[in-house]
Scaffold this motif. Sequence first.
Motif, short mmCIF file in Angstrom:
data_model
loop_
_atom_site.label_atom_id
_atom_site.label_comp_id
_atom_site.label_asym_id
_atom_site.label_seq_id
_atom_site.Cartn_x
_atom_site.Cartn_y
_atom_site.Cartn_z
N THR A 1 43.18 32.05 36.86
CA THR A 1 43.06 31.27 35.62
C THR A 1 41.98 30.20 35.69
OG1 THR A 1 44.85 29.80 36.39
CG2 THR A 1 45.47 31.65 34.96
N GLN A 2 41.28 30.07 36.79
CA GLN A 2 40.24 29.06 36.89
C GLN A 2 38.98 29.43 36.10
OE1 GLN A 2 39.50 28.43 41.07
NE2 GLN A 2 41.24 27.06 41.30
N TYR A 3 38.85 30.69 35.72
CA TYR A 3 37.64 31.16 35.07
C TYR A 3 37.98 31.84 33.74
CZ TYR A 3 35.81 30.39 39.75
OH TYR A 3 35.46 29.81 40.94
N PRO A 4 37.03 31.96 32.83
CA PRO A 4 37.28 32.68 31.58
C PRO A 4 37.71 34.12 31.88
CG PRO A 4 35.20 31.50 31.48
CD PRO A 4 35.65 31.42 32.91
N PHE A 5 38.71 34.61 31.17
CA PHE A 5 39.21 35.95 31.44
C PHE A 5 38.20 37.03 31.06
CE2 PHE A 5 44.06 35.89 32.03
CZ PHE A 5 43.96 34.77 32.86
N SER A 6 37.19 36.64 30.31
CA SER A 6 36.17 37.61 29.92
C SER A 6 35.30 38.04 31.10
CB SER A 6 35.28 37.03 28.81
OG SER A 6 34.81 35.73 29.14
N VAL A 7 35.43 37.37 32.26
CA VAL A 7 34.67 37.81 33.44
C VAL A 7 35.38 38.95 34.15
CG1 VAL A 7 33.74 35.48 33.77
CG2 VAL A 7 35.74 36.20 35.09
N TYR A 8 36.65 39.21 33.77
CA TYR A 8 37.43 40.24 34.45
C TYR A 8 37.40 41.54 33.64
CZ TYR A 8 39.20 36.03 36.73
OH TYR A 8 39.30 34.83 37.41
N GLY A 9 37.83 42.61 34.28
CA GLY A 9 37.90 43.90 33.63
C GLY A 9 38.94 43.92 32.52
N ARG A 10 38.70 44.73 31.52
CA ARG A 10 39.59 44.78 30.36
C ARG A 10 41.02 45.17 30.75
NH1 ARG A 10 38.44 44.83 24.97
NH2 ARG A 10 36.22 44.88 25.50
N ASP A 11 41.17 46.11 31.68
CA ASP A 11 42.51 46.56 32.08
C ASP A 11 43.27 45.45 32.79
OD1 ASP A 11 42.11 49.07 31.01
OD2 ASP A 11 41.45 49.97 32.91
N LEU A 12 42.58 44.68 33.63
CA LEU A 12 43.22 43.56 34.30
C LEU A 12 43.69 42.53 33.29
CD1 LEU A 12 44.01 41.87 36.78
CD2 LEU A 12 41.66 41.00 36.83
N VAL A 13 42.85 42.23 32.31
CA VAL A 13 43.21 41.23 31.29
C VAL A 13 44.40 41.71 30.47
CG1 VAL A 13 42.40 39.96 29.27
CG2 VAL A 13 40.86 40.32 31.20
N ARG A 14 44.44 42.99 30.14
CA ARG A 14 45.61 43.51 29.42
C ARG A 14 46.88 43.32 30.25
NH1 ARG A 14 42.38 48.36 28.12
NH2 ARG A 14 41.65 48.20 25.95
N GLY A 15 46.77 43.57 31.56
CA GLY A 15 47.93 43.43 32.43
C GLY A 15 48.45 42.01 32.50
N VAL A 16 47.54 41.03 32.56
CA VAL A 16 47.97 39.63 32.67
C VAL A 16 48.16 39.00 31.30
CG1 VAL A 16 46.97 39.29 34.95
CG2 VAL A 16 45.58 38.84 32.92
N THR A 17 48.11 39.80 30.26
CA THR A 17 48.44 39.33 28.92
C THR A 17 49.78 39.90 28.46
OG1 THR A 17 46.10 39.15 28.30
CG2 THR A 17 47.70 39.21 26.50
N TYR A 18 49.94 41.21 28.60
CA TYR A 18 51.10 41.89 28.05
C TYR A 18 52.20 42.17 29.08
CZ TYR A 18 47.82 42.61 24.24
OH TYR A 18 46.91 42.41 23.22
N ALA A 19 51.87 42.16 30.37
CA ALA A 19 52.88 42.40 31.40
C ALA A 19 53.26 41.10 32.10
CB ALA A 19 52.37 43.44 32.40
N LEU A 20 52.30 40.50 32.79
CA LEU A 20 52.50 39.21 33.45
C LEU A 20 51.68 38.19 32.66
CD1 LEU A 20 53.89 38.08 36.03
CD2 LEU A 20 51.65 38.29 37.15
N PRO A 21 52.33 37.29 31.92
CA PRO A 21 51.61 36.51 30.89
C PRO A 21 50.75 35.36 31.41
CG PRO A 21 53.90 35.85 30.96
CD PRO A 21 53.77 36.99 31.92
N MET A 22 49.89 35.63 32.38
CA MET A 22 49.01 34.59 32.91
C MET A 22 47.96 34.14 31.88
SD MET A 22 50.30 34.12 35.81
CE MET A 22 49.12 32.90 36.31
N ALA A 23 47.65 35.02 30.93
CA ALA A 23 46.65 34.67 29.91
C ALA A 23 47.11 33.51 29.04
CB ALA A 23 46.35 35.89 29.04
N PHE A 24 48.42 33.23 29.04
CA PHE A 24 48.94 32.16 28.19
C PHE A 24 48.99 30.82 28.92
CE2 PHE A 24 50.60 36.13 26.44
CZ PHE A 24 50.16 36.01 25.13
N VAL A 25 48.57 30.81 30.19
CA VAL A 25 48.50 29.54 30.92
C VAL A 25 47.41 28.66 30.31
CG1 VAL A 25 47.93 28.46 33.13
CG2 VAL A 25 49.41 30.49 33.07
N ASN A 26 46.21 29.25 30.15
CA ASN A 26 45.11 28.45 29.58
C ASN A 26 44.13 29.26 28.75
OD1 ASN A 26 43.97 29.90 31.69
ND2 ASN A 26 42.70 28.22 32.41
N TRP A 27 44.10 30.58 28.92
CA TRP A 27 43.07 31.38 28.25
C TRP A 27 43.30 31.47 26.75
CZ3 TRP A 27 38.39 32.84 28.09
CH2 TRP A 27 37.98 34.00 27.40
#
Length: 262
Positions: free
Chosen positions: A186-212
């Motif tokens: 979460t230290q960096y914009p999620f747009s630097v990561y692959g789309r599949d990884l971002v989907r996983g940390v948004t819809y499965a493990l909600p790390m995207a809601f920490v700060n992204w």
Amino acid sequence: MVSTYVRLAWTWTRAAAAYPASFALMTVLGFVTTGLELAVVLIIFANTTTLAGFSRDEVLFLYGAAGVSFALSDMFVSNIDRVSQHIKAGTFDTFLIRPVSTWLQLTADRFNANRIGRVLQAGLVLGYAVAALGLEWRRAWMIPVMVVTGFAIFAALWTLAGAAQFVLTDAPELANAFTYGGQQLTQYPFSVYGRDLVRGVTYALPMAFVNWQPGLYVLDRGDPLGTPEFMRFLGPAAALALALAAALAWRQGIRHYRSTGS
């Protein structure tokens, strides 16, 4: 429950404060150690003006928001990952016979107040970024919400990992993979990561809601990966769902536990 935690934490804090030089040194060390992570971000921007379309101050905002949430959770909840040590040593039984929640006792056990140095470092970065960006105050209400949401998500992850140790018994590294690993993510914009990884940390493990996701709202930015606008406001719901799952897992872990007989 809160008052009990405060009393337990204060007991450990007074014990640590009995050695003021050591306490001060560890506080400063925590501040400096997390500062090294900040140095990495600054080195990146010494060689570029943007990262995945985000400016240095925008990245520092995301870094600071996630850092405050993680540091607070690390300070108040992370000691739960000691549960495997207590299970192996046979001392977990003592937590069960006390008229206080085992979760509360474990999170307050060996409370380490000198971790406040990490909180201060992240807070200073967040404060600087907010001032430097000149954020619209009609969106600033989201900042405390995202910090609390991030704290709840990290606390739930530590609880889930602690619960897993009732079964795995000797896997405290499991907590580190999701907590410290999640903090690094979460230290960096999620747009630097692959789309599949971002989907996983948004819809499965909600790390995207920490700060992204909430951060995009504060910064008045669209999601480069195209998630709907309403996702910016789902952080509290995601944190609540993960917290309920963690509470259920913890209860199941307690039921799974078999006393050593000691």
